[in-house]
Design an enzyme around this catalytic site. Structure first.
Site, PDB file in Angstrom:
ATOM      1  N   LYS A  75       0.478  -1.028   0.132  1.00 22.51           N
ATOM      2  CA  LYS A  75      -0.311  -0.176   0.190  1.00 22.51           C
ATOM      3  C   LYS A  75       1.337   1.245   0.092  1.00 22.51           C
ATOM      4  CE  LYS A  75      -4.315   1.332   1.811  1.00 22.51           C
ATOM      5  NZ  LYS A  75      -5.373   0.692   3.879  1.00 22.51           N
TER       6      LYS A  75
HETATM    7  O1  G3P Z   1      -9.350   1.752   3.741  1.00 22.03           O
HETATM    8  C1  G3P Z   1      -8.712   3.559   4.482  1.00 22.03           C
HETATM    9  C2  G3P Z   1      -9.274   3.228   5.899  1.00 22.03           C
HETATM   10  O2  G3P Z   1      -8.918   2.933   6.937  1.00 22.03           O
HETATM   11  C3  G3P Z   1     -10.057   4.932   6.132  1.00 22.03           C
HETATM   12  O3  G3P Z   1     -10.493   4.608   6.320  1.00 22.03           O
HETATM   13  O4  G3P Z   1     -12.665   5.357   8.890  1.00 22.03           O
HETATM   14  O5  G3P Z   1     -10.142   6.174   8.953  1.00 22.03           O
HETATM   15  O6  G3P Z   1     -11.944   7.258   7.430  1.00 22.03           O
HETATM   16  P1  G3P Z   1     -11.769   5.606   7.856  1.00 22.03           P
END
Ligand code: G3P
Length: 218
Positions: free
Chosen positions: A87
């Site tokens: 990633k």
């Molecule tokens: O895969 C990206 C993700 O982990 C971000 O999610 O909920 O932290 O915006 P969030």
């Protein structure tokens, strides 16, 4: 549509895997920290544990930001297990690294994508997956789903093979909207996946079927 779970929590990964609908896992440094996983070797070991549970793509994020270090770190991650997807953040050095990994046959997930132009660059660089963050756009009164529609249109216009991995999914409606927009993959928390199960008419209908069976068989 593929379902990935966005967590580094082994119990939740196992639960989603046991449900039989899990196609992969995404992690990031914040999710690893949330599980208390720190120190280089422990982090690497944790990725291997996740790979052994799901035997499917597992995104492991680099923390380097210059080309040489991203390449070195990414190659180390990719060597851990055949299921590792490196990633890489959407920055200039990251785009260069995406192209390098693509030429080496190493799978990549371009993360922190917030615009169609960034997604176009990631596809040009040969990313395996591109991760537009829906929830974080919604958080700042921008339309996360609009981004998915635009990327789908651009990729279809030119036949790019990069898979649209809708990330920062927060709930079941995000999943449904992504499915209708043609996202190839979504990654979200376990609750967003199990939330798809729920309907009050299913619960009341089952309750009645079981009660009627019991009445006529007692
Ligand atoms: O895969 C990206 C993700 O982990 C971000 O999610 O909920 O932290 O915006 P969030």
């Amino acid at each position: 549509m593929k379902f990935f779970i966005d967590t580094a929590n082994l119990e939740q990964i196992e639960e989603a895997h046991d449900l039989g609908v899990l196609d992969g896992v995404t992690t990031n440094p914040s999710l690893m920290a949330k599980e208390g996983i720190s120190g280089e070797q422990k982090i690497l070991d944790h990725y291997v544990k996740i790979c052994e549970i799901v035997k499917a793509p597992v995104s492991a994020e680099v923390i380097s930001t210059d080309f040489e270090s991203i390449v070195k770190e990414g190659e180390r991650l990719a060597a851990l297990n055949e299921h590792i997807v490196v990633k890489v953040p959407m920055i200039k050095e990251g785009v260069k690294a995406l192209k390098y990994f693509s030429d080496q046959g190493i799978k990549t997930n371009c993360t922190l994508v917030f615009s169609p132009g960034q997604a176009l660059l990631a596809a040009k660089a040969g990313a395996t997956y591109v991760s537009p963050f829906i929830g974080r756009l919604d958080d700042i009164s921008s339309d996360g789903m609009d981004l998915i529609h635009k990327i789908r249109l651009i990729y279809d216009n030119y036949g790019f093979q990069t898979e649209i991995l809708a990330a920062s999914v927060r709930h079941t409606m995000h999943i449904m909207d992504c499915a209708m927009a043609g996202a190839d993959v979504m990654t979200g928390p376990l609750s967003s996946i199990t939330g798809l199960l729920k309907h009050p008419l299913t619960d009341s209908g089952l309750e009645k079927f079981l009660a009627d069976y019991k009445k006529s068989n007692d």
